[in-house]
Each structure stands twice: as C-alpha cells, then as structure tokens.
Design a protein around this motif. Structure first.
Motif, PDB file in Angstrom:
ATOM      1  N   ILE A  44       0.862  -1.179   0.000  1.00 19.20           N
ATOM      2  CA  ILE A  44       0.000   0.000   0.000  1.00 19.20           C
ATOM      3  C   ILE A  44       0.896   1.226   0.000  1.00 19.20           C
ATOM      4  N   TYR A  45       0.480   2.223  -0.746  1.00 19.40           N
ATOM      5  CA  TYR A  45       1.226   3.478  -0.875  1.00 19.40           C
ATOM      6  C   TYR A  45       0.286   4.628  -0.573  1.00 19.40           C
ATOM      7  N   PHE A  46       0.593   5.406   0.457  1.00 16.64           N
ATOM      8  CA  PHE A  46      -0.208   6.560   0.830  1.00 16.64           C
ATOM      9  C   PHE A  46       0.294   7.784   0.069  1.00 16.64           C
ATOM     10  N   ALA A  47      -0.447   8.212  -0.947  1.00 15.30           N
ATOM     11  CA  ALA A  47      -0.107   9.419  -1.698  1.00 15.30           C
ATOM     12  C   ALA A  47      -0.559  10.645  -0.905  1.00 15.30           C
ATOM     13  N   GLY A  48       0.115  11.766  -1.144  1.00 18.05           N
ATOM     14  CA  GLY A  48      -0.165  12.951  -0.355  1.00 18.05           C
ATOM     15  C   GLY A  48      -1.028  13.988  -1.047  1.00 18.05           C
ATOM     16  N   GLY A  49      -0.777  15.226  -0.683  1.00 13.14           N
ATOM     17  CA  GLY A  49      -1.694  16.327  -0.943  1.00 13.14           C
ATOM     18  C   GLY A  49      -2.278  16.714   0.403  1.00 13.14           C
ATOM     19  N   HIS A  50      -2.519  17.993   0.638  1.00 17.97           N
ATOM     20  CA  HIS A  50      -2.955  18.422   1.961  1.00 17.97           C
ATOM     21  C   HIS A  50      -4.278  17.794   2.391  1.00 17.97           C
ATOM     22  N   GLY A  51      -5.108  17.383   1.446  1.00 12.96           N
ATOM     23  CA  GLY A  51      -6.393  16.799   1.808  1.00 12.96           C
ATOM     24  C   GLY A  51      -6.283  15.622   2.751  1.00 12.96           C
ATOM     25  N   VAL A  52      -5.205  14.854   2.640  1.00 10.72           N
ATOM     26  CA  VAL A  52      -5.068  13.649   3.457  1.00 10.72           C
ATOM     27  C   VAL A  52      -4.973  13.959   4.947  1.00 10.72           C
ATOM     28  N   LEU A  53      -4.585  15.187   5.298  1.00  5.88           N
ATOM     29  CA  LEU A  53      -4.446  15.537   6.707  1.00  5.88           C
ATOM     30  C   LEU A  53      -5.780  15.467   7.437  1.00  5.88           C
ATOM     31  N   TRP A  54      -6.877  15.561   6.685  1.00  7.23           N
ATOM     32  CA  TRP A  54      -8.197  15.510   7.295  1.00  7.23           C
ATOM     33  C   TRP A  54      -8.776  14.092   7.350  1.00  7.23           C
ATOM     34  N   ASP A  55      -8.512  13.259   6.343  1.00  6.36           N
ATOM     35  CA  ASP A  55      -9.215  11.969   6.351  1.00  6.36           C
ATOM     36  C   ASP A  55      -8.342  10.730   6.495  1.00  6.36           C
ATOM     37  N   PHE A  56      -7.029  10.826   6.299  1.00  2.00           N
ATOM     38  CA  PHE A  56      -6.188   9.636   6.486  1.00  2.00           C
ATOM     39  C   PHE A  56      -6.059   9.216   7.959  1.00  2.00           C
ATOM     40  N   PRO A  57      -5.714  10.136   8.871  1.00  3.93           N
ATOM     41  CA  PRO A  57      -5.444   9.695  10.252  1.00  3.93           C
ATOM     42  C   PRO A  57      -6.663   9.095  10.946  1.00  3.93           C
ATOM     43  N   THR A  58      -7.858   9.480  10.537  1.00  6.17           N
ATOM     44  CA  THR A  58      -9.078   9.008  11.206  1.00  6.17           C
ATOM     45  C   THR A  58      -9.739   7.839  10.486  1.00  6.17           C
ATOM     46  N   SER A  59      -9.184   7.386   9.384  1.00  5.49           N
ATOM     47  CA  SER A  59      -9.780   6.275   8.633  1.00  5.49           C
ATOM     48  C   SER A  59      -9.294   4.954   9.215  1.00  5.49           C
ATOM     49  N   THR A  60     -10.107   4.342  10.061  1.00  2.69           N
ATOM     50  CA  THR A  60      -9.744   3.045  10.629  1.00  2.69           C
ATOM     51  C   THR A  60      -9.689   1.971   9.552  1.00  2.69           C
ATOM     52  N   ALA A  61     -10.482   2.140   8.494  1.00  2.00           N
ATOM     53  CA  ALA A  61     -10.490   1.146   7.416  1.00  2.00           C
ATOM     54  C   ALA A  61      -9.168   1.161   6.651  1.00  2.00           C
ATOM     55  N   LEU A  62      -8.653   2.351   6.340  1.00  2.00           N
ATOM     56  CA  LEU A  62      -7.356   2.438   5.665  1.00  2.00           C
ATOM     57  C   LEU A  62      -6.256   1.869   6.557  1.00  2.00           C
ATOM     58  N   ALA A  63      -6.296   2.216   7.838  1.00  2.00           N
ATOM     59  CA  ALA A  63      -5.283   1.714   8.771  1.00  2.00           C
ATOM     60  C   ALA A  63      -5.325   0.190   8.843  1.00  2.00           C
ATOM     61  N   SER A  64      -6.519  -0.378   8.856  1.00  2.00           N
ATOM     62  CA  SER A  64      -6.661  -1.837   8.935  1.00  2.00           C
ATOM     63  C   SER A  64      -6.091  -2.520   7.705  1.00  2.00           C
ATOM     64  N   ILE A  65      -6.313  -1.923   6.534  1.00  2.00           N
ATOM     65  CA  ILE A  65      -5.748  -2.479   5.299  1.00  2.00           C
ATOM     66  C   ILE A  65      -4.226  -2.503   5.389  1.00  2.00           C
ATOM     67  N   ALA A  66      -3.653  -1.367   5.769  1.00  2.00           N
ATOM     68  CA  ALA A  66      -2.190  -1.267   5.844  1.00  2.00           C
ATOM     69  C   ALA A  66      -1.619  -2.216   6.891  1.00  2.00           C
ATOM     70  N   GLU A  67      -2.283  -2.327   8.021  1.00  2.00           N
ATOM     71  CA  GLU A  67      -1.821  -3.233   9.074  1.00  2.00           C
ATOM     72  C   GLU A  67      -1.834  -4.681   8.597  1.00  2.00           C
ATOM     73  N   ALA A  68      -2.875  -5.039   7.839  1.00  2.00           N
ATOM     74  CA  ALA A  68      -2.978  -6.412   7.338  1.00  2.00           C
ATOM     75  C   ALA A  68      -1.897  -6.711   6.308  1.00  2.00           C
ATOM     76  N   ILE A  69      -1.644  -5.752   5.420  1.00  2.00           N
ATOM     77  CA  ILE A  69      -0.590  -5.930   4.424  1.00  2.00           C
ATOM     78  C   ILE A  69       0.762  -6.079   5.115  1.00  2.00           C
ATOM     79  N   TRP A  70       1.006  -5.251   6.113  1.00  2.00           N
ATOM     80  CA  TRP A  70       2.268  -5.316   6.868  1.00  2.00           C
ATOM     81  C   TRP A  70       2.404  -6.660   7.575  1.00  2.00           C
ATOM     82  N   ALA A  71       1.345  -7.105   8.235  1.00  2.00           N
ATOM     83  CA  ALA A  71       1.385  -8.357   8.986  1.00  2.00           C
ATOM     84  C   ALA A  71       1.646  -9.551   8.076  1.00  2.00           C
ATOM     85  N   ALA A  72       1.224  -9.437   6.812  1.00  2.00           N
ATOM     86  CA  ALA A  72       1.422 -10.517   5.847  1.00  2.00           C
ATOM     87  C   ALA A  72       2.789 -10.461   5.172  1.00  2.00           C
TER      88      ALA A  72
END
Length: 227
Positions: free
Chosen positions: A99-127
């Motif tokens: 998974i690759y988190f692309a930027g742009g200032h918009g992400v400051l509002w919705d990336f840190p609070t997205s539990t779904a995105l975090a869960s995806i990344a955590e699963a990819i990392w764990a695998a």
C-alpha cells in the motif's frame, strides 16, 4: 499479476482558509507509472470511495511532469481512478503486496481518522507486504498500530513533509497539524533533507519519501521489495 494499492484522499478543502485541496497528482501518477511499466497492477482506494479531488496547485505548469500530463489527459484514467476509487471498507488487503499513501494536503483531514485504511495497511504489513508513503501521505501511518497496540511508526526511521517545507508553502498555520511533529510525537525517528529535494528512507518493508519530488524513487524501492 502483482497488485498494489494507492491510497488517496476524499477531502477537498482547507478549514481555516478559503482554499481547495485534495490529492497532489504527481505523487500518485509518478508512483503508478513506475508500477505499470513493470507489470504491477494499481488500484486506488480512498476512505469513502468514489471521487478523488485534485489539488489545483498540483496542476500548475511547474508541478506537472510527463506522467502528470499523460495520465490527467487520459479519460479512462480520470474515470476509473479519480471518479471511482475503491472504498476502504470494500478492499480485501490479502490481494495486495503493498500500500502506498499518496499525499496532498487533503489527506491531513481523512487519512489519520480512517480506521479502514489503517486496517488495510496493518494487514498488508502483517502478511509481510510493504507499507509506503510520500509527503503528507505519511498521515496515513498515524492511524496504524503495531501488534502490541503501540503506534506503528514508533521506533521506525522515516520521513515525510517537513515543517520547513510547510513554512515555504505558506500553509503552516492553515493545516490541522504538522506531519513532522505528529510523527515525532508518536516516537518515529523522523529525518528530513534539503527542502524539495529527493529524499527516501527505507526501514525494512517501510518506505517513505519526503515530498512530491520523491514519489518515483519511493516507487522504485517498493518495486524492488515486492519483486
């Protein structure tokens, strides 16, 4: 065919000033171009799915490179990737090597609070997969947790958009938080180089870039890891 996810924002405006924002286009397409040239399939995922706003500043002539013009001028790209991104809740992380988190200032509002995105990344990392980011995309790392519940970034060597770069953009007082400060507060070993120069850090299967100029180099390091 190997597959990677590019995480992008749904957020389109600043809260403190009257200014639009969104995805910084080159950060997504520079990464995507490297992957596609090497036979890797790319999907876009966003917290809510659907429309991906583009930061107008990233479409300025001095921000647009060959990949930007090629992708942005392709109706199929705009329709499939920018209009119909996958919703994070609908993604099966087992289908992706990175998974690759692309930027742009918009992400400051919705990336840190997205539990779904975090869960995806955590699963990819764990695998045993790769987690990566460029610029403000590092905000996607802030919601992740290690297996023991500690912040994912704690003790990891990484980079992201620096305070000096935010000041140079004139937006330090307009953003909801500083990416550099937030990473350091979670215990990351943050490092920055000269503003707006290519700077990429690999720490195991974590690959991070400091700014838009670093996106293609991040992609090449991710490609080496998944191949």
């Amino acid at each position: 065919m190997k597959k990677v996810l590019v995480a992008v924002t749904n957020h389109d405006h600043f809260d403190k000033i009257q200014r639009a924002t969104g995805l910084w286009l080159s950060e997504a397409v520079d990464f995507q171009a490297v992957m596609e040239r090497n036979g890797v399939h790319v999907d876009y995922v966003s917290p809510d799915g659907g429309w991906v706003p583009i930061d107008a500043a990233s479409l300025a002539p001095d921000s647009m490179n060959e990949a930007c013009w090629r992708y942005y001028g392709d109706p199929a790209y705009c329709h499939h990737y920018l209009r119909d991104s996958l919703a994070a809740d609908d993604v099966d992380p087992s289908q992706y090597e990175a998974i690759y988190f692309a930027g742009g200032h918009g992400v400051l509002w919705d990336f840190p609070t997205s539990t779904a995105l975090a869960s995806i990344a955590e699963a990819i990392w764990a695998a045993g997969g790769v987690v990566s980011s460029t610029c403000h995309g590092c905000a996607g790392l802030l919601g992740m947790r290690a297996s023991d519940g500690a912040p994912f970034v704690a003790g990891k060597h990484l980079t992201g958009f620096s305070n000096e770069e935010e000041q140079a953009c004139g937006l330090a007082d307009a953003v909801p938080f500083s990416t550099q400060d937030a990473l350091q507060e979670q215990g990351a070993g943050y490092q920055a180089a000269k503003p707006f120069s290519v700077h990429v850090i690999r720490d195991g299967n974590l690959v991070t870039g400091q700014n838009p100029q670093s996106a293609a180099t991040v992609a090449k390091k991710v490609l080496n890891l998944i191949k």
